[in-house]
Design a protein around this motif. Sequence first.
Motif, PDB file in Angstrom:
ATOM      1  N   PHE A 119      27.091  17.270   1.782  1.00  0.00           N
ATOM      2  CA  PHE A 119      27.570  17.706   3.095  1.00  0.00           C
ATOM      3  C   PHE A 119      28.806  18.581   2.904  1.00  0.00           C
ATOM      4  O   PHE A 119      29.797  18.161   2.313  1.00  0.00           O
ATOM      5  CB  PHE A 119      27.919  16.477   3.942  1.00  0.00           C
ATOM      6  N   VAL A 120      28.747  19.809   3.380  1.00  0.00           N
ATOM      7  CA  VAL A 120      29.880  20.726   3.204  1.00  0.00           C
ATOM      8  C   VAL A 120      30.893  20.509   4.329  1.00  0.00           C
ATOM      9  O   VAL A 120      30.557  20.574   5.505  1.00  0.00           O
ATOM     10  CB  VAL A 120      29.398  22.192   3.203  1.00  0.00           C
ATOM     11  N   GLU A 121      32.120  20.268   3.908  1.00  0.00           N
ATOM     12  CA  GLU A 121      33.158  19.966   4.896  1.00  0.00           C
ATOM     13  C   GLU A 121      33.770  21.247   5.448  1.00  0.00           C
ATOM     14  O   GLU A 121      33.908  22.231   4.747  1.00  0.00           O
ATOM     15  CB  GLU A 121      34.247  19.143   4.199  1.00  0.00           C
ATOM     16  N   THR A 152      22.294  20.722  18.319  1.00  0.00           N
ATOM     17  CA  THR A 152      21.200  20.485  17.387  1.00  0.00           C
ATOM     18  C   THR A 152      21.380  21.265  16.066  1.00  0.00           C
ATOM     19  O   THR A 152      21.941  22.346  16.044  1.00  0.00           O
ATOM     20  CB  THR A 152      19.841  20.815  18.065  1.00  0.00           C
ATOM     21  N   GLY A 153      20.974  20.630  14.992  1.00  0.00           N
ATOM     22  CA  GLY A 153      21.047  21.282  13.677  1.00  0.00           C
ATOM     23  C   GLY A 153      22.435  21.375  13.080  1.00  0.00           C
ATOM     24  O   GLY A 153      22.687  22.188  12.200  1.00  0.00           O
ATOM     25  N   LEU A 154      23.350  20.519  13.528  1.00  0.00           N
ATOM     26  CA  LEU A 154      24.724  20.615  13.020  1.00  0.00           C
ATOM     27  C   LEU A 154      25.090  19.507  12.035  1.00  0.00           C
ATOM     28  O   LEU A 154      26.234  19.402  11.617  1.00  0.00           O
ATOM     29  CB  LEU A 154      25.723  20.618  14.189  1.00  0.00           C
ATOM     30  N   GLY A 155      24.145  18.648  11.698  1.00  0.00           N
ATOM     31  CA  GLY A 155      24.428  17.681  10.641  1.00  0.00           C
ATOM     32  C   GLY A 155      24.619  16.242  11.091  1.00  0.00           C
ATOM     33  O   GLY A 155      25.097  15.412  10.320  1.00  0.00           O
ATOM     34  N   LYS A 156      24.229  15.907  12.305  1.00  0.00           N
ATOM     35  CA  LYS A 156      24.400  14.517  12.767  1.00  0.00           C
ATOM     36  C   LYS A 156      23.516  13.563  11.965  1.00  0.00           C
ATOM     37  O   LYS A 156      23.972  12.535  11.473  1.00  0.00           O
ATOM     38  CB  LYS A 156      24.055  14.393  14.265  1.00  0.00           C
ATOM     39  N   THR A 157      22.239  13.912  11.865  1.00  0.00           N
ATOM     40  CA  THR A 157      21.319  13.055  11.113  1.00  0.00           C
ATOM     41  C   THR A 157      21.747  12.968   9.643  1.00  0.00           C
ATOM     42  O   THR A 157      21.714  11.899   9.035  1.00  0.00           O
ATOM     43  CB  THR A 157      19.881  13.603  11.224  1.00  0.00           C
ATOM     44  N   HIS A 158      22.183  14.087   9.121  1.00  0.00           N
ATOM     45  CA  HIS A 158      22.650  14.115   7.732  1.00  0.00           C
ATOM     46  C   HIS A 158      23.783  13.090   7.530  1.00  0.00           C
ATOM     47  O   HIS A 158      23.728  12.252   6.625  1.00  0.00           O
ATOM     48  CB  HIS A 158      23.123  15.537   7.421  1.00  0.00           C
ATOM     49  N   LEU A 159      24.771  13.121   8.395  1.00  0.00           N
ATOM     50  CA  LEU A 159      25.894  12.186   8.249  1.00  0.00           C
ATOM     51  C   LEU A 159      25.458  10.738   8.437  1.00  0.00           C
ATOM     52  O   LEU A 159      25.887   9.836   7.723  1.00  0.00           O
ATOM     53  CB  LEU A 159      26.986  12.503   9.279  1.00  0.00           C
ATOM     54  N   VAL A 312      22.972  24.975  11.552  1.00  0.00           N
ATOM     55  CA  VAL A 312      22.859  24.937  10.090  1.00  0.00           C
ATOM     56  C   VAL A 312      21.388  24.902   9.658  1.00  0.00           C
ATOM     57  O   VAL A 312      21.010  25.449   8.639  1.00  0.00           O
ATOM     58  CB  VAL A 312      23.603  23.718   9.512  1.00  0.00           C
ATOM     59  N   ARG A 313      20.585  24.250  10.474  1.00  0.00           N
ATOM     60  CA  ARG A 313      19.167  24.190  10.140  1.00  0.00           C
ATOM     61  C   ARG A 313      18.581  25.594  10.038  1.00  0.00           C
ATOM     62  O   ARG A 313      17.760  25.882   9.184  1.00  0.00           O
ATOM     63  CB  ARG A 313      18.446  23.389  11.221  1.00  0.00           C
ATOM     64  N   GLU A 314      19.050  26.471  10.912  1.00  0.00           N
ATOM     65  CA  GLU A 314      18.550  27.841  10.857  1.00  0.00           C
ATOM     66  C   GLU A 314      19.022  28.573   9.613  1.00  0.00           C
ATOM     67  O   GLU A 314      18.296  29.391   9.049  1.00  0.00           O
ATOM     68  CB  GLU A 314      19.047  28.607  12.070  1.00  0.00           C
ATOM     69  N   LEU A 315      20.241  28.272   9.197  1.00  0.00           N
ATOM     70  CA  LEU A 315      20.720  28.871   7.947  1.00  0.00           C
ATOM     71  C   LEU A 315      19.764  28.494   6.825  1.00  0.00           C
ATOM     72  O   LEU A 315      19.375  29.319   6.006  1.00  0.00           O
ATOM     73  CB  LEU A 315      22.110  28.336   7.594  1.00  0.00           C
ATOM     74  N   GLU A 316      19.396  27.216   6.819  1.00  0.00           N
ATOM     75  CA  GLU A 316      18.495  26.744   5.771  1.00  0.00           C
ATOM     76  C   GLU A 316      17.144  27.433   5.841  1.00  0.00           C
ATOM     77  O   GLU A 316      16.566  27.787   4.816  1.00  0.00           O
ATOM     78  CB  GLU A 316      18.274  25.237   5.898  1.00  0.00           C
ATOM     79  N   SER A 317      16.646  27.622   7.051  1.00  0.00           N
ATOM     80  CA  SER A 317      15.314  28.198   7.092  1.00  0.00           C
ATOM     81  C   SER A 317      15.381  29.678   6.726  1.00  0.00           C
ATOM     82  O   SER A 317      14.419  30.214   6.165  1.00  0.00           O
ATOM     83  CB  SER A 317      14.602  27.915   8.413  1.00  0.00           C
TER      84      SER A 317
END
Length: 447
Positions: A119-121, A152-159, A312-317
């Motif tokens: 996770f990038v801070e 959405t796509g900002l890292g909630k599930t990730h954290l 962030v999800r879009e960055l990944e895609s």
Amino acid sequence: MSSSDSKKTWSTVLDVVRNRVDQDEFDTWLKPLHVLEATDQEYRVGVQNQKVQDYVAEYHQQRLEEVLQFVTSRNIRLVFQVSSGNRELFPLGNDRQDFSEEIRSASPGFSPEYRFETFVEGPSNQMALAAARAVAERPGANYNPLFIYGGTGLGKTHLLQAIGHYVLAQNQAAKLLYVTGEDWLNAYIKAAQKHTLEYFRGQFRDKVDLFLVDDVQFFSGKERSQIEFFHTFNALHGAGKQIVLTSDRMPAEIPLLEERLKSRFQWGLIADIKPPMLETRIAILKNKAMKKGYELPHDVLDYVATNISMNVRELESCLARLELEANIRACPIDLKLAKEALKTIIRSRATNVNPERILAVVASFYRLNVEELSSQRRLKSITTPRHIAMYLCRKLTTMSLQEIGSSFGGRNHSTILSSLQKIERQMKMDSDFAATVHDLERKLMKQ
Ligand code: ADP
Ligand code: MG
């Protein structure tokens, strides 16, 4: 075939498919799939449980197989197999068997990649990250509940999952339960139908130390489940068990949520995640590329990070698309390639295609009015244009299935998905129909 070859091939297959399905859909169902065994005729792919197997076989097998065959240029069959090999995929610690079938099959599984280390801070997520770490280090002792909210796509599930991984790494015997609000609700409804509510409730009381609930905004308007959840919450909280919740908005702003539940959600700490700033976006891209073993040139990093800013999800895609494009053309990723490969994503922002415009254009083409198009009426003369409008929203905007659902009279995620699939199927079978849809698309892009 060596196992590293087949892993590489499979990860390319997933990258291709990732760009063609909704990201939530991908993360939940497809991302955890892993190759168990591969030959020239057959790929045996592991799934977490029977529910996942049924779902993936029904909705994704054909597509996965097509891409696999395309990538390998071989006629390879895809076979799914329930695999318990990877404990990490199982979210319930070591006592999985203690739970009822409803709860077990409700848990969609952990992603092994969602850890604190990955996770990038940045300033936009610093507080949520610090709170998540504090909770993971001493569950039940710091903030209870921890409530993380953000777009959405900002890292909630990730954290949320990072907390789970950390706790399990510290203590193998920790009992944790990760569910989405929607899964919990479905499990509850099933238990109610089967008259096994007592058992359902009992499971939480002594079998969970860490309760991770993703997307609690889903409880909005579901009164009876809210009451049930309220009791579960109280039982766990009263016993000093850690609860972590995520949502797309803060508790006070979740519509149709009981006051007492709102107030419980605010008992501990509320931390938000905002869209990352440019520097963080660049760092995220760099990190993801580095993990896959390559570097992106500065101008490409800048180009992508400047144009994709809210998610962030879009960055990944975008990154996945760049990789794929570079693979196909067998050339390195440079600015020219990036501009071409990301043209549709980035141009759709520039031309400002939004659901209102899509509805207006589709309605006028079919001589309907916009209200009819987004209504619940089921006449075929209306449903097909409606599905086309949904399809165009999906293709030309960055809306998630859920967001499209709300723009079309509050339909749910799976309804939208099946509508999109209908259109895709029909486009494949009927070239006139496909031409009409393409015309509408061009019209929208021109304006
Ligand atoms: P949300 O649950 O808020 O919709 P997710 O947690 O699913 O979002 O994140 C979407 C994707 O973006 C995931 O693949 C996640 O790993 C990635 N991601 C989000 N924020 C970060 C970050 N700060 N550092 C690295 N990856 C991130
Ligand atoms: Mg999420």
